[in-house]
Design a protein around this motif. Structure first.
Motif, PDB file in Angstrom:
ATOM      1  N   ILE A 138       0.437  -9.602   8.743  1.00  0.00           N
ATOM      2  CA  ILE A 138       0.339  -8.767   7.547  1.00  0.00           C
ATOM      3  C   ILE A 138       1.598  -9.103   6.731  1.00  0.00           C
ATOM      4  O   ILE A 138       2.472  -9.792   7.247  1.00  0.00           O
ATOM      5  CB  ILE A 138       0.276  -7.243   7.897  1.00  0.00           C
ATOM      6  CG1 ILE A 138       1.503  -6.825   8.724  1.00  0.00           C
ATOM      7  CG2 ILE A 138      -1.005  -6.874   8.604  1.00  0.00           C
ATOM      8  CD1 ILE A 138       1.632  -5.311   8.885  1.00  0.00           C
ATOM      9  N   PRO A 139       1.695  -8.632   5.504  1.00  0.00           N
ATOM     10  CA  PRO A 139       2.896  -8.976   4.752  1.00  0.00           C
ATOM     11  C   PRO A 139       4.169  -8.562   5.503  1.00  0.00           C
ATOM     12  O   PRO A 139       4.222  -7.461   6.061  1.00  0.00           O
ATOM     13  CB  PRO A 139       2.748  -8.167   3.449  1.00  0.00           C
ATOM     14  CG  PRO A 139       1.280  -7.971   3.309  1.00  0.00           C
ATOM     15  CD  PRO A 139       0.720  -7.900   4.698  1.00  0.00           C
ATOM     16  N   HIS A 140       5.123  -9.404   5.591  1.00  0.00           N
ATOM     17  CA  HIS A 140       6.420  -9.209   6.257  1.00  0.00           C
ATOM     18  C   HIS A 140       6.390  -9.284   7.780  1.00  0.00           C
ATOM     19  O   HIS A 140       7.438  -9.300   8.419  1.00  0.00           O
ATOM     20  CB  HIS A 140       7.101  -7.889   5.876  1.00  0.00           C
ATOM     21  CG  HIS A 140       7.291  -7.734   4.415  1.00  0.00           C
ATOM     22  ND1 HIS A 140       7.896  -8.696   3.643  1.00  0.00           N
ATOM     23  CD2 HIS A 140       6.940  -6.728   3.574  1.00  0.00           C
ATOM     24  CE1 HIS A 140       7.917  -8.281   2.378  1.00  0.00           C
ATOM     25  NE2 HIS A 140       7.329  -7.095   2.309  1.00  0.00           N
ATOM     26  N   TYR A 141       5.204  -9.235   8.399  1.00  0.00           N
ATOM     27  CA  TYR A 141       5.149  -9.269   9.851  1.00  0.00           C
ATOM     28  C   TYR A 141       4.090 -10.242  10.355  1.00  0.00           C
ATOM     29  O   TYR A 141       3.032 -10.376   9.742  1.00  0.00           O
ATOM     30  CB  TYR A 141       4.768  -7.897  10.435  1.00  0.00           C
ATOM     31  CG  TYR A 141       5.746  -6.793  10.150  1.00  0.00           C
ATOM     32  CD1 TYR A 141       6.867  -6.611  10.956  1.00  0.00           C
ATOM     33  CD2 TYR A 141       5.527  -5.916   9.096  1.00  0.00           C
ATOM     34  CE1 TYR A 141       7.752  -5.589  10.701  1.00  0.00           C
ATOM     35  CE2 TYR A 141       6.414  -4.882   8.835  1.00  0.00           C
ATOM     36  CZ  TYR A 141       7.522  -4.728   9.636  1.00  0.00           C
ATOM     37  OH  TYR A 141       8.403  -3.712   9.389  1.00  0.00           O
ATOM     38  N   ALA A 142       4.366 -10.867  11.485  1.00  0.00           N
ATOM     39  CA  ALA A 142       3.335 -11.618  12.193  1.00  0.00           C
ATOM     40  C   ALA A 142       3.594 -11.436  13.683  1.00  0.00           C
ATOM     41  O   ALA A 142       4.738 -11.247  14.106  1.00  0.00           O
ATOM     42  CB  ALA A 142       3.389 -13.093  11.817  1.00  0.00           C
TER      43      ALA A 142
ATOM     44  N   VAL B   1       7.353 -12.065  14.397  1.00  0.00           N
ATOM     45  CA  VAL B   1       8.053 -12.705  13.287  1.00  0.00           C
ATOM     46  C   VAL B   1       8.191 -11.664  12.189  1.00  0.00           C
ATOM     47  O   VAL B   1       7.191 -11.107  11.731  1.00  0.00           O
ATOM     48  CB  VAL B   1       7.247 -13.918  12.776  1.00  0.00           C
ATOM     49  CG1 VAL B   1       8.009 -14.633  11.674  1.00  0.00           C
ATOM     50  CG2 VAL B   1       6.950 -14.872  13.929  1.00  0.00           C
ATOM     51  N   VAL B   2       9.409 -11.344  11.832  1.00  0.00           N
ATOM     52  CA  VAL B   2       9.607 -10.356  10.767  1.00  0.00           C
ATOM     53  C   VAL B   2      10.471 -10.978   9.682  1.00  0.00           C
ATOM     54  O   VAL B   2      11.273 -11.869   9.940  1.00  0.00           O
ATOM     55  CB  VAL B   2      10.288  -9.061  11.263  1.00  0.00           C
ATOM     56  CG1 VAL B   2       9.414  -8.333  12.231  1.00  0.00           C
ATOM     57  CG2 VAL B   2      11.631  -9.352  11.885  1.00  0.00           C
ATOM     58  N   HIS B   3      10.282 -10.485   8.505  1.00  0.00           N
ATOM     59  CA  HIS B   3      11.116 -10.932   7.407  1.00  0.00           C
ATOM     60  C   HIS B   3      12.575 -10.625   7.778  1.00  0.00           C
ATOM     61  O   HIS B   3      12.880  -9.496   8.171  1.00  0.00           O
ATOM     62  CB  HIS B   3      10.699 -10.178   6.146  1.00  0.00           C
ATOM     63  CG  HIS B   3      11.406 -10.663   4.928  1.00  0.00           C
ATOM     64  ND1 HIS B   3      12.684 -10.264   4.620  1.00  0.00           N
ATOM     65  CD2 HIS B   3      11.026 -11.537   3.974  1.00  0.00           C
ATOM     66  CE1 HIS B   3      13.057 -10.869   3.522  1.00  0.00           C
ATOM     67  NE2 HIS B   3      12.065 -11.651   3.107  1.00  0.00           N
ATOM     68  N   PRO B   4      13.475 -11.620   7.688  1.00  0.00           N
ATOM     69  CA  PRO B   4      14.843 -11.408   8.157  1.00  0.00           C
ATOM     70  C   PRO B   4      15.531 -10.212   7.497  1.00  0.00           C
ATOM     71  O   PRO B   4      16.455  -9.635   8.065  1.00  0.00           O
ATOM     72  CB  PRO B   4      15.568 -12.698   7.787  1.00  0.00           C
ATOM     73  CG  PRO B   4      14.503 -13.707   7.577  1.00  0.00           C
ATOM     74  CD  PRO B   4      13.258 -12.980   7.174  1.00  0.00           C
ATOM     75  N   GLY B   5      15.075  -9.813   6.336  1.00  0.00           N
ATOM     76  CA  GLY B   5      15.705  -8.697   5.647  1.00  0.00           C
ATOM     77  C   GLY B   5      15.424  -7.349   6.285  1.00  0.00           C
ATOM     78  O   GLY B   5      16.089  -6.355   5.975  1.00  0.00           O
ATOM     79  N   ILE B   6      14.434  -7.260   7.184  1.00  0.00           N
ATOM     80  CA  ILE B   6      14.106  -5.945   7.733  1.00  0.00           C
ATOM     81  C   ILE B   6      14.361  -5.859   9.223  1.00  0.00           C
ATOM     82  O   ILE B   6      13.810  -5.029   9.924  1.00  0.00           O
ATOM     83  CB  ILE B   6      12.650  -5.525   7.393  1.00  0.00           C
ATOM     84  CG1 ILE B   6      11.664  -6.626   7.773  1.00  0.00           C
ATOM     85  CG2 ILE B   6      12.515  -5.195   5.928  1.00  0.00           C
ATOM     86  CD1 ILE B   6      10.221  -6.255   7.498  1.00  0.00           C
ATOM     87  N   VAL B   7      15.236  -6.732   9.714  1.00  0.00           N
ATOM     88  CA  VAL B   7      15.628  -6.605  11.101  1.00  0.00           C
ATOM     89  C   VAL B   7      17.119  -6.909  11.192  1.00  0.00           C
ATOM     90  O   VAL B   7      17.643  -7.780  10.491  1.00  0.00           O
ATOM     91  CB  VAL B   7      14.811  -7.561  12.000  1.00  0.00           C
ATOM     92  CG1 VAL B   7      14.988  -9.005  11.613  1.00  0.00           C
ATOM     93  CG2 VAL B   7      15.161  -7.369  13.473  1.00  0.00           C
TER      94      VAL B   7
ATOM     95  N   ARG C  74      17.475  -4.246  15.766  1.00  0.00           N
ATOM     96  CA  ARG C  74      17.107  -2.953  15.190  1.00  0.00           C
ATOM     97  C   ARG C  74      16.221  -3.211  13.977  1.00  0.00           C
ATOM     98  O   ARG C  74      16.555  -4.030  13.120  1.00  0.00           O
ATOM     99  CB  ARG C  74      18.361  -2.190  14.768  1.00  0.00           C
ATOM    100  CG  ARG C  74      18.026  -0.793  14.254  1.00  0.00           C
ATOM    101  CD  ARG C  74      19.252  -0.090  13.729  1.00  0.00           C
ATOM    102  NE  ARG C  74      20.230   0.176  14.774  1.00  0.00           N
ATOM    103  CZ  ARG C  74      21.537  -0.028  14.635  1.00  0.00           C
ATOM    104  NH1 ARG C  74      22.021  -0.512  13.522  1.00  0.00           N
ATOM    105  NH2 ARG C  74      22.361   0.260  15.619  1.00  0.00           N
ATOM    106  N   PHE C  75      15.077  -2.544  13.959  1.00  0.00           N
ATOM    107  CA  PHE C  75      14.170  -2.722  12.830  1.00  0.00           C
ATOM    108  C   PHE C  75      14.462  -1.685  11.774  1.00  0.00           C
ATOM    109  O   PHE C  75      14.731  -0.520  12.093  1.00  0.00           O
ATOM    110  CB  PHE C  75      12.714  -2.579  13.289  1.00  0.00           C
ATOM    111  CG  PHE C  75      12.325  -3.595  14.321  1.00  0.00           C
ATOM    112  CD1 PHE C  75      12.194  -4.923  13.993  1.00  0.00           C
ATOM    113  CD2 PHE C  75      12.114  -3.203  15.636  1.00  0.00           C
ATOM    114  CE1 PHE C  75      11.854  -5.856  14.947  1.00  0.00           C
ATOM    115  CE2 PHE C  75      11.762  -4.125  16.605  1.00  0.00           C
ATOM    116  CZ  PHE C  75      11.633  -5.464  16.260  1.00  0.00           C
ATOM    117  N   VAL C  76      14.380  -2.089  10.528  1.00  0.00           N
ATOM    118  CA  VAL C  76      14.614  -1.138   9.449  1.00  0.00           C
ATOM    119  C   VAL C  76      13.547  -0.048   9.490  1.00  0.00           C
ATOM    120  O   VAL C  76      13.826   1.127   9.313  1.00  0.00           O
ATOM    121  CB  VAL C  76      14.621  -1.865   8.082  1.00  0.00           C
ATOM    122  CG1 VAL C  76      14.612  -0.875   6.941  1.00  0.00           C
ATOM    123  CG2 VAL C  76      15.834  -2.783   8.003  1.00  0.00           C
TER     124      VAL C  76
END
Ligand code: ADP
Ligand code: MG
Length: 583
Positions: free
Chosen positions: A227-231, A292-298, A310-312
């Motif tokens: 999904i957007p920002h996550y896989a 896989v997360v967008h680097p900005g939210i982890v 830590r996840f945002v």
């Protein structure tokens, strides 16, 4: 040429200082990560005496030139980040520039490295933090780092090392995590000259994991969603395989976030929740997943060894993982198949005859005993194609054979089904209760007269603590605490006995259960108490209804406690059993 720079102080300060190297396994971890960061395709790991005597990691990655080989041992010597902004974008595994400096200060280290395509290599010897030698070396592909006598100059550290076997176990854990996270990389691993793993390159995650977990690749269900920002990519273990010995206890749980092995409770819990009642209580799912997360939210920098993240928005992660795993489970055929079809029959036969059971109540003898009294209710079996057709045509009858007053045997969808009538009925009832739950209030029947429960103070307290769950499930009580309503699922059963047994059987100290888990337990126990038992007589209509109802459910494969509700035997299984085909 010269890729390594020293980090500016402000960056260094932002990176929380921490002990990177506390035991041989941490050295192995850092060195493997460096090899992977250097784009190695082959990594060999040579360990002697649990890593205390020698750790040698050899890779065929990009290598270093002479200047970099010298700087690599400096504190904060790293080629991977230059400013604090890079911390958020980092795609590599290491980035503190601390590992080699710390390892160099704690052991005798030899580094031999050659930058890709260079005609000359470099050798560096570092002894307890002091650079002893730097000289040219014949060009060898990649980098080899040999770490000997870890902590020999640091008796305080050495004291905390465990036995060789324990240190080796920790090392193996690290190696396995990286082997799963990087199935594209070949790994060759030895301990005390014994080859432990020889993994080819370019494997799929499931082939690699199947070898490591010692399971059939068919027991691994693929998870792939985006999904957007996550896989989320990887695999989960089929419920039918969780009973194997190697998954006892906590199971095998592997998580990488952006390719970096970490442990995370949110993800572990969401995978468990996705399995729901497909797993028996006390069992944990095994999984190997790369999130896989967008680097900005982890945030990858919360742990000195970068073992946790830590996840945002951890709620979002929870939902995404749970949905992805649920999807993978619902897409798969989770049928249990007989174990015997997997292993040569000769073996099990031998084992049985060499150790005759001295116990009268051994399961084999019990079942012989029971089957002697059991009645066979045989209905003329329709032609084989019939069963696979009734599903579409809605034909009225399925041929059912009852064995041992417990097992219903029928053909369905081209295979032979053996259904455990109790487990199957439990699943059907559980599903019904769950559906009603989703429709806010469970349908209940009111009793003609309130029934006084006469509970001990302890039991009363237990009931009061979970009153809300009971009420939601359709139980009702008046001001005096007498039972006024019961859920419809209990049918003709005596309400008082039913409720008391229910209360007693869920009374144990499980402070780890949250509200939802607890409700699940009540529901599973209700289903169990209300379901037909093994040995109960079912009319031919009821037998058919049971099979039909069961096979229409998404969670049909197990009872709510995670036991199989039916087993399928395919023609292929039979061919194997009768040795008609290769086995
Ligand atoms: P970090 O990995 O955090 O950058 P290290 O102390 O682990 O710090 O390594 C320092 C530097 O040495 C790395 O940034 C990299 O440039 C280089 N290096 C270490 N190991 C290897 C290797 N196996 N192959 C190529 N370069 C390496
Ligand atoms: Mg590193």
């Amino acid at each position: 040429m010269g890729k390594i720079q020293q980090l500016p102080e402000d960056v260094a300060v932002k990176i929380a200082a921490g002990e990177v190297v506390e035991r041989p396994a941490s050295v192995v971890k850092e060195l493997i990560e460096n090899a992977i960061d250097a784009d190695a395709h082959h990594i060999s790991v040579i360990i002697v005496d649990g890593g205390k005597t020698k750790i040698e990691i050899k890779d065929d990655g990009g290598g270093m030139d002479r200047a970099d080989a010298e700087k690599a041992f400096l504190r904060h010597g790293t080629s991977k980040i230059q400013s604090i902004d890079d911390l958020w974008r980092i795609g590599t595994l290491g980035f503190r520039g601390e590992a080699l400096a710390t390892i160099g200060a704690s052991a005798s280290v030899r580094l031999v490295t050659t930058e890709r395509n260079a005609s000359e290599g470099t050798e560096v010897l570092v002894e307890q933090g002091v650079m002893k030698t730097i000289r040219s070396h014949a060009p060898l592909v990649g980098t080899t780092i040999t770490v000997e006598y870890l902590f020999s100059g640091l008796p305080a550290r050495q004291k905390f090392l465990k036995s060789d076997a324990t240190e080796w176990k920790a090392i193996l854990d690290v190696i396995i995590r990286h082997m799963i996270a990087h199935p594209e990389v070949a790994f060759y691993v030895t301990h005390n000259d014994r080859t432990v793993y020889d993994m080819p390159p370019n494997q799929s995650m499931s082939d690699r994991t199947a070898i490591i977990w010692e399971v059939n690749a068919a027991s691994l269900l693929a998870v792939d969603s985006e999904i957007p920002h996550y896989a989320l990519h990887g695999l989960v273990l089929a419920p039918s395989a969780v009973h194997s010995r190697q998954f006892a206890g906590k199971g095998k749980q592997f998580l990488a976030v952006n390719g970096h092995p970490v442990s995370d409770k949110v993800v572990a819990k969401s995978v468990r929740d996705a399995y729901g009642s497909l797993l028996p209580p006390g069992f944990y799912p095994s999984f190997a997943l790369n999130l896989v997360v967008h680097p900005g939210i982890v945030d990858v920098n919360i742990h000195p060894r970068k073992d946790e993240v830590r996840f945002v928005n951890s709620q979002e992660v929870f939902r995404f993982v749970m949905q992805s795993v649920s999807q993978a489970l619902s897409k798969s055929n989770l049928s249990f198949t007989p174990e015997v079809a997997r292993s040569p029959i000769v073996n099990s036969g031998l084992r049985q005859s060499s150790s005759p059971s001295p116990f009268l109540s051994s399961p084999a003898q019990m079942s012989t005993f029971r089957s002697r009294q059991s009645s066979f209710v045989a209905i003329p079996t329709p032609p084989a194609s019939f069963a696979s057709e009734w599903r579409e045509t809605g034909a009225e009858t399925i041929g059912v054979l009852v064995y041992d007053s417990t097992y219903l045997i029928a053909t369905y969808d081209g295979s032979l089904l053996i259904v455990d009538q109790h487990a199957a009925h439990e699943r059907i009832l559980y599903h019904g209760i769950e559906e009603q739950q989703n429709a806010t209030q469970s349908p209940c029947q009111s009793l003609l007269l309130p029934l006084s429960l006469d509970l001990s103070p302890e039991m009363q307290a237990h009931l009061d603590a979970h009153m809300e769950s009971f009420v939601m499930l359709g139980f009702g009580f008046d001001e005096d605490g007498a039972l006024t309503n019961v859920p419809v699922v209990i049918g003709q059963k005596d309400p008082l006995t039913f409720f008391r047994t229910l209360l007693v059987s869920i009374d144990d100290d499980r402070p780890d259960l949250d509200h939802n888990d607890f409700k699940h337990r009540i529901m599973a126990t209700m289903a169990c108490k209300a379901a037909v038992k093994a040995g109960d007589y079912l009319s031919p209509d009821e037998q058919q209804q049971l099979i039909r109802d069961l096979m229409g459910l998404p969670d049909r494969y197990t009872c709510p406690h995670g036991r199989p509700s039916y087993i399928t035997v395919t023609t292929h299984d039979l061919e194997k059993l009768f040795k008609r085909s290769g086995f």
